[in-house]
Design a protein around this motif. Sequence first.
Motif, PDB file in Angstrom:
ATOM      1  N   ALA A 180     -42.794 -41.958 -77.597  1.00  0.00           N
ATOM      2  CA  ALA A 180     -41.506 -41.395 -77.209  1.00  0.00           C
ATOM      3  C   ALA A 180     -41.023 -40.362 -78.222  1.00  0.00           C
ATOM      4  CB  ALA A 180     -40.473 -42.506 -77.062  1.00  0.00           C
ATOM      5  N   LEU A 181     -41.414 -40.542 -79.487  1.00  0.00           N
ATOM      6  CA  LEU A 181     -40.991 -39.623 -80.538  1.00  0.00           C
ATOM      7  C   LEU A 181     -41.809 -38.332 -80.563  1.00  0.00           C
ATOM      8  CD1 LEU A 181     -40.523 -42.166 -83.476  1.00  0.00           C
ATOM      9  CD2 LEU A 181     -38.706 -41.044 -82.154  1.00  0.00           C
ATOM     10  N   THR A 182     -43.089 -38.424 -80.180  1.00  0.00           N
ATOM     11  CA  THR A 182     -43.992 -37.294 -80.415  1.00  0.00           C
ATOM     12  C   THR A 182     -44.552 -36.638 -79.162  1.00  0.00           C
ATOM     13  OG1 THR A 182     -45.848 -38.843 -80.634  1.00  0.00           O
ATOM     14  CG2 THR A 182     -44.712 -38.205 -82.661  1.00  0.00           C
ATOM     15  N   ALA A 183     -44.485 -37.298 -78.000  1.00  0.00           N
ATOM     16  CA  ALA A 183     -45.001 -36.691 -76.769  1.00  0.00           C
ATOM     17  C   ALA A 183     -43.882 -35.946 -76.063  1.00  0.00           C
ATOM     18  CB  ALA A 183     -45.586 -37.773 -75.851  1.00  0.00           C
ATOM     19  N   ARG A 184     -44.045 -34.650 -75.926  1.00  0.00           N
ATOM     20  CA  ARG A 184     -43.041 -33.804 -75.296  1.00  0.00           C
ATOM     21  C   ARG A 184     -43.690 -32.984 -74.186  1.00  0.00           C
ATOM     22  NH1 ARG A 184     -40.252 -36.766 -77.559  1.00  0.00           N
ATOM     23  NH2 ARG A 184     -38.604 -36.408 -79.092  1.00  0.00           N
ATOM     24  N   PRO A 185     -42.929 -32.592 -73.157  1.00  0.00           N
ATOM     25  CA  PRO A 185     -43.498 -31.737 -72.109  1.00  0.00           C
ATOM     26  C   PRO A 185     -44.101 -30.473 -72.698  1.00  0.00           C
ATOM     27  CG  PRO A 185     -41.370 -32.598 -71.418  1.00  0.00           C
ATOM     28  CD  PRO A 185     -41.534 -32.975 -72.871  1.00  0.00           C
ATOM     29  N   ARG A 233     -62.876 -40.840 -69.047  1.00  0.00           N
ATOM     30  CA  ARG A 233     -61.805 -40.858 -68.062  1.00  0.00           C
ATOM     31  C   ARG A 233     -60.490 -40.469 -68.729  1.00  0.00           C
ATOM     32  NH1 ARG A 233     -58.790 -45.744 -68.277  1.00  0.00           N
ATOM     33  NH2 ARG A 233     -59.638 -47.226 -69.802  1.00  0.00           N
ATOM     34  N   ILE A 234     -59.490 -40.163 -67.930  1.00  0.00           N
ATOM     35  CA  ILE A 234     -58.172 -39.817 -68.459  1.00  0.00           C
ATOM     36  C   ILE A 234     -57.290 -41.059 -68.370  1.00  0.00           C
ATOM     37  CG2 ILE A 234     -56.213 -38.237 -68.371  1.00  0.00           C
ATOM     38  CD1 ILE A 234     -57.932 -36.306 -66.755  1.00  0.00           C
ATOM     39  N   SER A 235     -57.228 -41.810 -69.458  1.00  0.00           N
ATOM     40  CA  SER A 235     -56.314 -42.945 -69.526  1.00  0.00           C
ATOM     41  C   SER A 235     -54.934 -42.443 -69.941  1.00  0.00           C
ATOM     42  CB  SER A 235     -56.821 -43.962 -70.547  1.00  0.00           C
ATOM     43  OG  SER A 235     -56.796 -43.395 -71.848  1.00  0.00           O
ATOM     44  N   SER A 236     -53.945 -43.324 -69.876  1.00  0.00           N
ATOM     45  CA  SER A 236     -52.603 -42.917 -70.316  1.00  0.00           C
ATOM     46  C   SER A 236     -52.613 -42.541 -71.791  1.00  0.00           C
ATOM     47  CB  SER A 236     -51.603 -44.049 -70.066  1.00  0.00           C
ATOM     48  OG  SER A 236     -51.982 -45.231 -70.753  1.00  0.00           O
ATOM     49  N   GLU A 237     -53.417 -43.263 -72.599  1.00  0.00           N
ATOM     50  CA  GLU A 237     -53.473 -42.944 -74.029  1.00  0.00           C
ATOM     51  C   GLU A 237     -54.077 -41.568 -74.271  1.00  0.00           C
ATOM     52  OE1 GLU A 237     -53.593 -47.443 -73.708  1.00  0.00           O
ATOM     53  OE2 GLU A 237     -54.535 -45.763 -72.694  1.00  0.00           O
ATOM     54  N   VAL A 238     -55.113 -41.231 -73.524  1.00  0.00           N
ATOM     55  CA  VAL A 238     -55.721 -39.904 -73.662  1.00  0.00           C
ATOM     56  C   VAL A 238     -54.721 -38.831 -73.254  1.00  0.00           C
ATOM     57  CG1 VAL A 238     -57.467 -38.365 -72.667  1.00  0.00           C
ATOM     58  CG2 VAL A 238     -58.119 -40.651 -73.446  1.00  0.00           C
ATOM     59  N   LEU A 239     -54.022 -39.048 -72.150  1.00  0.00           N
ATOM     60  CA  LEU A 239     -53.040 -38.071 -71.678  1.00  0.00           C
ATOM     61  C   LEU A 239     -51.950 -37.853 -72.723  1.00  0.00           C
ATOM     62  CD1 LEU A 239     -50.261 -37.305 -70.031  1.00  0.00           C
ATOM     63  CD2 LEU A 239     -52.390 -36.262 -69.278  1.00  0.00           C
ATOM     64  N   LEU A 240     -51.482 -38.941 -73.325  1.00  0.00           N
ATOM     65  CA  LEU A 240     -50.441 -38.818 -74.342  1.00  0.00           C
ATOM     66  C   LEU A 240     -50.943 -38.085 -75.579  1.00  0.00           C
ATOM     67  CD1 LEU A 240     -48.845 -42.349 -73.967  1.00  0.00           C
ATOM     68  CD2 LEU A 240     -47.658 -40.178 -73.611  1.00  0.00           C
ATOM     69  N   ALA A 282     -50.799 -34.438 -74.853  1.00  0.00           N
ATOM     70  CA  ALA A 282     -49.417 -33.964 -74.932  1.00  0.00           C
ATOM     71  C   ALA A 282     -48.969 -33.794 -76.378  1.00  0.00           C
ATOM     72  CB  ALA A 282     -48.492 -34.947 -74.210  1.00  0.00           C
ATOM     73  N   LYS A 283     -49.343 -34.722 -77.235  1.00  0.00           N
ATOM     74  CA  LYS A 283     -48.947 -34.641 -78.642  1.00  0.00           C
ATOM     75  C   LYS A 283     -49.596 -33.459 -79.345  1.00  0.00           C
ATOM     76  CE  LYS A 283     -48.216 -39.618 -78.957  1.00  0.00           C
ATOM     77  NZ  LYS A 283     -48.636 -40.888 -79.556  1.00  0.00           N
ATOM     78  N   ILE A 284     -50.835 -33.167 -78.982  1.00  0.00           N
ATOM     79  CA  ILE A 284     -51.492 -31.983 -79.547  1.00  0.00           C
ATOM     80  C   ILE A 284     -50.756 -30.727 -79.103  1.00  0.00           C
ATOM     81  CG2 ILE A 284     -53.635 -30.625 -79.582  1.00  0.00           C
ATOM     82  CD1 ILE A 284     -55.144 -33.286 -79.151  1.00  0.00           C
ATOM     83  N   GLY A 285     -50.246 -30.742 -77.857  1.00  0.00           N
ATOM     84  CA  GLY A 285     -49.499 -29.603 -77.333  1.00  0.00           C
ATOM     85  C   GLY A 285     -50.302 -28.728 -76.396  1.00  0.00           C
ATOM     86  N   LEU A 318     -44.930 -34.890 -68.232  1.00  0.00           N
ATOM     87  CA  LEU A 318     -45.128 -34.106 -69.450  1.00  0.00           C
ATOM     88  C   LEU A 318     -45.652 -32.695 -69.176  1.00  0.00           C
ATOM     89  CD1 LEU A 318     -46.604 -36.990 -71.620  1.00  0.00           C
ATOM     90  CD2 LEU A 318     -44.342 -35.948 -71.857  1.00  0.00           C
ATOM     91  N   ASN A 319     -45.651 -32.299 -67.903  1.00  0.00           N
ATOM     92  CA  ASN A 319     -45.998 -30.922 -67.520  1.00  0.00           C
ATOM     93  C   ASN A 319     -47.437 -30.561 -67.898  1.00  0.00           C
ATOM     94  OD1 ASN A 319     -45.166 -28.579 -66.184  1.00  0.00           O
ATOM     95  ND2 ASN A 319     -44.706 -27.530 -68.100  1.00  0.00           N
TER      96      ASN A 319
END
Length: 280
Positions: A126-131, A211-218, A221-224, A245-246
Amino acid sequence: MNGVSRFGGAETRRRFVLRYRSGEYRQEEDVIATEFALTLFVNGEEFSTLVCTPTYAEDLVYGFLASEGVIRDVDDVESIRVSLWTGTARVQTKSGAVLSPALYNKRYIGSCCGKGRQSFYFQSDALTARPVEDPVSLSADDVFRAMDLLDASSGLFEETGGVHVAALVREGQLVLARADIGRHNALDKIYGHCLRAGERLSGTAVAFSGRISSEVLLKVAKIGVGVVIARGAPTLLAVDLAEELNITAIGFVRGRAFNVYSHPWRLADAKKAQGAIEGA
């Protein structure tokens, strides 16, 4: 600097195995991926143990700490000392704050996409994953090219079959690729390199072997990065998070086919079909 590991810094070791082929057993030499435990201390306190491939260890540490929200950039680190011989990484941050691993590993339930669906997050997510706002545009050929570049950089996987591979690509060119026994670690190594090198992320996509798990997706997003392209399928939670997260999530890239699960507007040749997926 990284010290010499007990494995000599090697990402593989050779072992004799009993191989069954064509109705008979033979003893042959095989190449096996190294599994290494790296215990991370932050400001003198044990924070986490990363089970990883012992390469690009400093990139891994930087990427992991940034992903967890412990640091925001390299300037937050006062010093870092990695010893693969002892299996430790010691980081001193400029804040010197004592961190609670339990706080960073705590899950909570949030509302996904503003539509009432519930998603599980780590507090650090929640702190580091942004759209991601990058308007990068790709064609179908760009998607296939990204996977070709991933395959061309997957030597360790071809050798062992025991690692995940992630690649950062831009405009049909490979920026960098990293392999690790842990799928999250491969992405953290990319993140850490980008932080340390000041790598520009606009116009990039992440190609991924699994595969694209939720952790991979996050992690993406954190990388940007606004696009993730994977050989495997996504989970439903990953698709929901991608919408929120767009991020354009593309999976099942096989031969000359793939599926687009979210934000198809980044695919220039898919705009006619965008209304269908958004209305589903």
